[in-house]
Design a protein around this motif. Structure first.
Motif, PDB file in Angstrom:
ATOM      1  N   MET A   1      14.116  16.428   9.815  1.00 35.48           N
ATOM      2  CA  MET A   1      12.883  16.567  10.595  1.00 35.48           C
ATOM      3  C   MET A   1      12.344  15.198  11.004  1.00 35.48           C
ATOM      4  SD  MET A   1      11.859  19.808  11.008  1.00 35.48           S
ATOM      5  CE  MET A   1      13.445  19.865  11.782  1.00 35.48           C
ATOM      6  N   ASP A   2      13.259  14.228  11.191  1.00 38.91           N
ATOM      7  CA  ASP A   2      12.848  12.877  11.546  1.00 38.91           C
ATOM      8  C   ASP A   2      12.054  12.920  12.846  1.00 38.91           C
ATOM      9  OD1 ASP A   2      12.635  10.157  11.719  1.00 38.91           O
ATOM     10  OD2 ASP A   2      14.666   9.848  12.484  1.00 38.91           O
ATOM     11  N   ASN A   3      10.878  12.327  12.850  1.00 40.83           N
ATOM     12  CA  ASN A   3      10.005  12.360  14.013  1.00 40.83           C
ATOM     13  C   ASN A   3       9.510  10.956  14.302  1.00 40.83           C
ATOM     14  OD1 ASN A   3       8.186  12.813  16.034  1.00 40.83           O
ATOM     15  ND2 ASN A   3       7.010  14.375  14.960  1.00 40.83           N
ATOM     16  N   PRO A   4      10.255  10.182  15.120  1.00 39.29           N
ATOM     17  CA  PRO A   4       9.859   8.803  15.376  1.00 39.29           C
ATOM     18  C   PRO A   4       8.556   8.685  16.145  1.00 39.29           C
ATOM     19  CG  PRO A   4      11.675   9.453  16.812  1.00 39.29           C
ATOM     20  CD  PRO A   4      11.475  10.568  15.824  1.00 39.29           C
ATOM     21  N   MET A   5       8.089   9.785  16.750  1.00 38.49           N
ATOM     22  CA  MET A   5       6.847   9.742  17.516  1.00 38.49           C
ATOM     23  C   MET A   5       5.621   9.959  16.642  1.00 38.49           C
ATOM     24  SD  MET A   5       7.961   9.027  20.437  1.00 38.49           S
ATOM     25  CE  MET A   5       6.457   9.214  21.404  1.00 38.49           C
ATOM     26  N   LEU A   6       5.824  10.308  15.372  1.00 39.84           N
ATOM     27  CA  LEU A   6       4.695  10.562  14.480  1.00 39.84           C
ATOM     28  C   LEU A   6       4.365   9.272  13.733  1.00 39.84           C
ATOM     29  CD1 LEU A   6       2.757  12.665  13.297  1.00 39.84           C
ATOM     30  CD2 LEU A   6       4.465  13.123  11.537  1.00 39.84           C
ATOM     31  N   PRO A   7       3.287   8.594  14.099  1.00 45.65           N
ATOM     32  CA  PRO A   7       2.975   7.318  13.457  1.00 45.65           C
ATOM     33  C   PRO A   7       2.428   7.533  12.051  1.00 45.65           C
ATOM     34  CG  PRO A   7       1.223   7.913  14.984  1.00 45.65           C
ATOM     35  CD  PRO A   7       2.307   8.955  15.135  1.00 45.65           C
ATOM     36  N   PRO A   8       2.598   6.542  11.169  1.00 46.44           N
ATOM     37  CA  PRO A   8       2.007   6.654   9.832  1.00 46.44           C
ATOM     38  C   PRO A   8       0.491   6.585   9.909  1.00 46.44           C
ATOM     39  CG  PRO A   8       2.912   4.459  10.172  1.00 46.44           C
ATOM     40  CD  PRO A   8       3.320   5.274  11.360  1.00 46.44           C
ATOM     41  N   LEU A   9      -0.169   7.146   8.916  1.00 46.58           N
ATOM     42  CA  LEU A   9      -1.616   7.025   8.829  1.00 46.58           C
ATOM     43  C   LEU A   9      -1.969   5.602   8.401  1.00 46.58           C
ATOM     44  CD1 LEU A   9      -2.377  10.387   7.006  1.00 46.58           C
ATOM     45  CD2 LEU A   9      -3.004   9.825   9.361  1.00 46.58           C
ATOM     46  N   PRO A  10      -3.102   5.073   8.834  1.00 41.77           N
ATOM     47  CA  PRO A  10      -3.500   3.735   8.388  1.00 41.77           C
ATOM     48  C   PRO A  10      -3.683   3.684   6.875  1.00 41.77           C
ATOM     49  CG  PRO A  10      -4.817   4.438  10.276  1.00 41.77           C
ATOM     50  CD  PRO A  10      -4.048   5.637   9.815  1.00 41.77           C
ATOM     51  N   ASP A  11      -3.204   2.617   6.244  1.00 41.35           N
ATOM     52  CA  ASP A  11      -3.348   2.479   4.795  1.00 41.35           C
ATOM     53  C   ASP A  11      -4.805   2.538   4.355  1.00 41.35           C
ATOM     54  OD1 ASP A  11      -0.662   2.333   4.343  1.00 41.35           O
ATOM     55  OD2 ASP A  11      -0.584   0.182   4.002  1.00 41.35           O
ATOM     56  N   MET A  12      -5.723   2.065   5.203  1.00 32.06           N
ATOM     57  CA  MET A  12      -7.132   2.047   4.818  1.00 32.06           C
ATOM     58  C   MET A  12      -7.692   3.467   4.643  1.00 32.06           C
ATOM     59  SD  MET A  12      -9.106   0.947   8.350  1.00 32.06           S
ATOM     60  CE  MET A  12     -10.695   1.187   7.575  1.00 32.06           C
ATOM     61  N   ILE A  13      -7.085   4.451   5.305  1.00 29.97           N
ATOM     62  CA  ILE A  13      -7.494   5.840   5.134  1.00 29.97           C
ATOM     63  C   ILE A  13      -6.904   6.410   3.845  1.00 29.97           C
ATOM     64  CG2 ILE A  13      -7.252   8.167   6.080  1.00 29.97           C
ATOM     65  CD1 ILE A  13      -7.410   6.980   8.859  1.00 29.97           C
ATOM     66  N   LEU A  14      -5.677   6.049   3.558  1.00 25.30           N
ATOM     67  CA  LEU A  14      -4.989   6.590   2.389  1.00 25.30           C
ATOM     68  C   LEU A  14      -5.418   5.926   1.088  1.00 25.30           C
ATOM     69  CD1 LEU A  14      -1.369   6.790   3.833  1.00 25.30           C
ATOM     70  CD2 LEU A  14      -3.037   8.646   3.625  1.00 25.30           C
ATOM     71  N   GLU A  15      -5.820   4.676   1.171  1.00 31.14           N
ATOM     72  CA  GLU A  15      -6.081   3.915  -0.048  1.00 31.14           C
ATOM     73  C   GLU A  15      -7.093   4.556  -0.983  1.00 31.14           C
ATOM     74  OE1 GLU A  15      -7.800  -0.456  -1.233  1.00 31.14           O
ATOM     75  OE2 GLU A  15      -6.200  -0.372   0.265  1.00 31.14           O
ATOM     76  N   PRO A  16      -8.220   5.101  -0.507  1.00 32.05           N
ATOM     77  CA  PRO A  16      -9.164   5.730  -1.447  1.00 32.05           C
ATOM     78  C   PRO A  16      -8.540   6.883  -2.238  1.00 32.05           C
ATOM     79  CG  PRO A  16     -10.228   5.338   0.664  1.00 32.05           C
ATOM     80  CD  PRO A  16      -8.768   5.056   0.863  1.00 32.05           C
ATOM     81  N   LEU A  17      -7.657   7.674  -1.606  1.00 29.85           N
ATOM     82  CA  LEU A  17      -6.997   8.775  -2.313  1.00 29.85           C
ATOM     83  C   LEU A  17      -6.086   8.241  -3.412  1.00 29.85           C
ATOM     84  CD1 LEU A  17      -5.887  11.015   0.707  1.00 29.85           C
ATOM     85  CD2 LEU A  17      -7.926  11.272  -0.710  1.00 29.85           C
ATOM     86  N   VAL A  18      -5.311   7.228  -3.067  1.00 27.64           N
ATOM     87  CA  VAL A  18      -4.354   6.684  -4.027  1.00 27.64           C
ATOM     88  C   VAL A  18      -5.078   5.935  -5.137  1.00 27.64           C
ATOM     89  CG1 VAL A  18      -2.302   5.242  -4.286  1.00 27.64           C
ATOM     90  CG2 VAL A  18      -2.664   6.514  -2.166  1.00 27.64           C
ATOM     91  N   ARG A  19      -6.106   5.185  -4.776  1.00 24.41           N
ATOM     92  CA  ARG A  19      -6.868   4.439  -5.776  1.00 24.41           C
ATOM     93  C   ARG A  19      -7.525   5.400  -6.778  1.00 24.41           C
ATOM     94  NH1 ARG A  19      -8.575  -0.761  -5.809  1.00 24.41           N
ATOM     95  NH2 ARG A  19      -7.902  -1.035  -3.643  1.00 24.41           N
ATOM     96  N   ALA A  20      -8.068   6.495  -6.289  1.00 24.96           N
ATOM     97  CA  ALA A  20      -8.697   7.475  -7.183  1.00 24.96           C
ATOM     98  C   ALA A  20      -7.672   8.080  -8.136  1.00 24.96           C
ATOM     99  CB  ALA A  20      -9.380   8.573  -6.367  1.00 24.96           C
ATOM    100  N   ALA A  21      -6.467   8.361  -7.633  1.00 22.78           N
ATOM    101  CA  ALA A  21      -5.423   8.928  -8.485  1.00 22.78           C
ATOM    102  C   ALA A  21      -4.977   7.922  -9.547  1.00 22.78           C
ATOM    103  CB  ALA A  21      -4.235   9.356  -7.626  1.00 22.78           C
ATOM    104  N   LEU A  22      -4.874   6.666  -9.167  1.00 19.48           N
ATOM    105  CA  LEU A  22      -4.490   5.632 -10.132  1.00 19.48           C
ATOM    106  C   LEU A  22      -5.563   5.451 -11.203  1.00 19.48           C
ATOM    107  CD1 LEU A  22      -2.989   2.984  -7.695  1.00 19.48           C
ATOM    108  CD2 LEU A  22      -1.727   4.227  -9.464  1.00 19.48           C
ATOM    109  N   MET A  23      -6.811   5.472 -10.780  1.00 20.62           N
ATOM    110  CA  MET A  23      -7.895   5.329 -11.746  1.00 20.62           C
ATOM    111  C   MET A  23      -7.930   6.509 -12.718  1.00 20.62           C
ATOM    112  SD  MET A  23     -10.890   3.758  -9.281  1.00 20.62           S
ATOM    113  CE  MET A  23     -12.118   3.773 -10.589  1.00 20.62           C
TER     114      MET A  23
END
Length: 285
Positions: free
Chosen positions: A1-23
């Motif tokens: 399902m490789d989709n080169p037209m689908l850009p990644p989400l900005p890290d600044m949006i994802l970081e709060p989710l990941v930081r909360a999980a790490l904490m």
């Protein structure tokens, strides 16, 4: 399902989710096992591997988890979110402080396994629609706080997204209709109050209700809820292409091909996000 037209989400949006999980995982004192066992200067190389076939999602988040613990880790991704992979495939290589790798391991695997499971199930649904015009879409039946990344996983699996929140679009469901006294009052209220920039969808579960919607006007999309395939065929014929039709309710993988063959535009399924099997991924030193 490789989709080169689908850009990644900005890290600044994802970081709060990941930081909360790490904490959550590190608790009040951090990784006391690793701190007690692993020398601070011990360096190691690890590989993130798939232990079963699937479609990958969440590698961007996994990498972010490792970098938040230690920005000095050397990380090389060998796959991209949206790739179809086989059992044994090496998805990512991480090299650096062994303690940092171990402390981020579970959060990285939790995200990547969960999201890859969603992408894999979505891809299976999409495969059943091959040769039809029907698109597979998710719902708002997502894990609280993780809707954004779970819906991104649906895209990685080749599916499409329904609304992200109550503020995206108007979806008049059966309880709205009951509360206001019928389909016509509901649609007339929307026509008088809603912005012209907002699309309107209304749920029906009988053909006479669909006829009422078509006669009244004011909707862009009709959600055909819990209809059998024969009734869905009748609904498509009645509609004549006037409105977008979405079939929903009891949309199992086994039934998708039959429903897609009726000619509906979309099939929505909450199972994509609430019932997906977590893909088995592992981190090997």
């Amino acid at each position: 399902m490789d989709n080169p037209m689908l850009p990644p989400l900005p890290d600044m949006i994802l970081e709060p989710l990941v930081r909360a999980a790490l904490m959550e995982d590190l608790g009040t004192c951090g990784d006391i096992t690793t701190r007690s066992v692993i020398p601070a200067d011990r360096r190691y190389a690890a590989q993130l591997r798939a232990r079963e076939d699937g479609v990958i999602s969440g590698l961007q988040i996994a990498e972010l988890a490792f970098r938040l613990i230690d920005p000095g880790l050397q990380i090389r991704s060998l796959s991209r979110d949206g790739d179809a992979i086989g059992a044994g495939a090496v998805l990512m290589e991480i090299e650096g402080a062994a303690a940092a790798i171990l402390s981020a391991e579970r959060v990285a695997l939790n995200f990547a396994g969960r999201l890859s499971g969603i992408a894999t199930l979505t891809a299976a649904f999409v495969a059943r629609t091959e040769g039809t015009r029907t698109r597979i879409t998710c719902t708002r039946k997502t894990t609280p706080g993780l809707r954004l990344v779970e819906k991104q996983a649906v895209l990685h699996g080749g599916g499409h997204n329904h609304r992200f929140s109550l503020s995206d679009a108007i979806l008049i469901k059966d309880n709205h209709i009951a509360a206001v006294g019928g389909i016509r009052p509901a649609l007339r209220a929307v026509k008088s109050r809603a912005s012209h920039m907002i699309r309107v969808e209304i749920e029906v579960d009988r053909l006479d209700q669909l006829a009422e919607v078509l006669n009244e006007g004011g909707a862009d999309v009709v959600l055909l809820d819990n209809m059998d395939s024969a009734t869905l065929c009748e609904a498509v014929a009645m509609n004549g292409g006037a409105l977008v039709l979405e079939a929903s309710g009891n949309m199992t993988l086994e039934r998708i091909g039959e429903v897609a063959a009726t000619g509906v535009d979309y099939i929505s399924s909450g199972a994509l996000t609430h019932s997906a099997h977590t893909l088995d991924l592992g981190l090997d030193f």
